[in-house]
Design an enzyme around this catalytic site. Structure first.
Site, PDB file in Angstrom:
ATOM      1  N   CYS A  53       0.836  -1.207   0.000  1.00 59.73           N
ATOM      2  CA  CYS A  53       0.000   0.000   0.000  1.00 59.73           C
ATOM      3  C   CYS A  53       0.874   1.262   0.000  1.00 59.73           C
ATOM      4  O   CYS A  53       2.044   1.229   0.396  1.00 59.73           O
ATOM      5  CB  CYS A  53      -0.886   0.036   1.237  1.00 59.73           C
ATOM      6  SG  CYS A  53      -2.106  -1.270   1.300  1.00 59.73           S
ATOM      7  N   GLU A  55       0.773   3.798   1.968  1.00 60.10           N
ATOM      8  CA  GLU A  55       1.201   4.230   3.299  1.00 60.10           C
ATOM      9  C   GLU A  55       2.474   3.514   3.725  1.00 60.10           C
ATOM     10  O   GLU A  55       3.422   4.124   4.233  1.00 60.10           O
ATOM     11  CB  GLU A  55       0.101   3.956   4.329  1.00 60.10           C
ATOM     12  CG  GLU A  55      -1.196   4.695   4.096  1.00 60.10           C
ATOM     13  CD  GLU A  55      -2.170   3.971   3.163  1.00 60.10           C
ATOM     14  OE1 GLU A  55      -1.719   3.234   2.265  1.00 60.10           O
ATOM     15  OE2 GLU A  55      -3.388   4.156   3.340  1.00 60.10           O
ATOM     16  N   CYS A  90      -1.754  -1.526   7.243  1.00 57.88           N
ATOM     17  CA  CYS A  90      -1.017  -0.253   7.307  1.00 57.88           C
ATOM     18  C   CYS A  90      -1.167   0.408   8.672  1.00 57.88           C
ATOM     19  O   CYS A  90      -0.214   0.998   9.178  1.00 57.88           O
ATOM     20  CB  CYS A  90      -1.486   0.686   6.195  1.00 57.88           C
ATOM     21  SG  CYS A  90      -0.851   0.179   4.583  1.00 57.88           S
TER      22      CYS A  90
HETATM   23  N1  THU Z   1      -4.493   0.636  -1.007  1.00 56.04           N
HETATM   24  C1  THU Z   1      -3.559   1.492  -0.516  1.00 56.04           C
HETATM   25  O1  THU Z   1      -2.480   1.661  -1.089  1.00 56.04           O
HETATM   26  N2  THU Z   1      -3.849   2.159   0.636  1.00 56.04           N
HETATM   27  C2  THU Z   1      -5.064   2.132   1.257  1.00 56.04           C
HETATM   28  O2  THU Z   1      -5.231   2.803   2.259  1.00 56.04           O
HETATM   29  C3  THU Z   1      -6.144   1.319   0.707  1.00 56.04           C
HETATM   30  C4  THU Z   1      -5.740   0.347  -0.341  1.00 56.04           C
HETATM   31  C5  THU Z   1      -4.215  -0.033  -2.294  1.00 56.04           C
HETATM   32  C6  THU Z   1      -3.968  -1.503  -2.238  1.00 56.04           C
HETATM   33  C7  THU Z   1      -4.375  -1.941  -3.635  1.00 56.04           C
HETATM   34  O3  THU Z   1      -3.289  -1.718  -4.517  1.00 56.04           O
HETATM   35  C8  THU Z   1      -5.486  -0.965  -4.014  1.00 56.04           C
HETATM   36  O4  THU Z   1      -5.336   0.148  -3.134  1.00 56.04           O
HETATM   37  C9  THU Z   1      -6.890  -1.548  -3.875  1.00 56.04           C
HETATM   38  O5  THU Z   1      -7.102  -2.072  -2.637  1.00 56.04           O
END
Ligand code: THU
Length: 133
Positions: A53, A55, A90
């Site tokens: 993610c 974060e 995260c």
């Molecule tokens: N995702 C993030 O990067 N941060 C978040 O807070 C929510 C989800 C990403 C993970 C994945 O690549 C996409 O968003 C869909 O879940």
């Protein structure tokens, strides 16, 4: 450096997301104690569980640059119709490096920011007594 500036930076880095599976770009801008900003984007993988993610991408980049103290985190999800908060994984990882009052803000495609804190997003923090900080 206010939340609006950080959100702008999070939007810029969201464009560098590697998200061919979800088509859901996320950017994170982490304000460090020295005033610098470290950004991160989500990096997906065809073995879906290996996705990182935005974060965590920002946190690990900052730590690798020797930045260990943080003042704020702002997350941008331009593909969402509403503000999207950090996922559970995260929240756990961020909590390793910040105090409960640490400010975390998140916004979606409409640019409206929700202001929260680590403690609000990660209450009843478990195992903090094991922390080395
Ligand atoms: N995702 C993030 O990067 N941060 C978040 O807070 C929510 C989800 C990403 C993970 C994945 O690549 C996409 O968003 C869909 O879940």
């Amino acid at each position: 450096m206010d939340n609006k500036d950080l959100f702008e930076q999070a939007l810029v880095v969201a464009n560098r997301a590697y998200a061919p599976y979800s088509n859901f770009r996320v950017g994170a801008a982490l304000l460090c104690e020295d005033g610098s900003v470290v950004t991160g984007a989500n990096i997906e993988n065809r073995s879906f569980g290996l996705t990182i993610c935005a974060e965590r991408s920002a946190i690990v980049a900052a730590l690798a640059q020797g930045k260990t103290k943080f003042k704020a985190l702002v997350i941008a999800c331009p593909d969402a119709a509403y503000p999207v908060s950090p996922c559970g994984a995260c929240r756990q990882v961020i909590s390793e490096f910040v105090t409960p009052d640490f400010p975390i803000a998140f916004g979606g495609g409409d640019g409206k920011l929700v202001q929260s804190t680590m403690a609000e997003l990660f209450p009843h923090d478990a195992l903090h007594e094991l922390s080395q900080k």
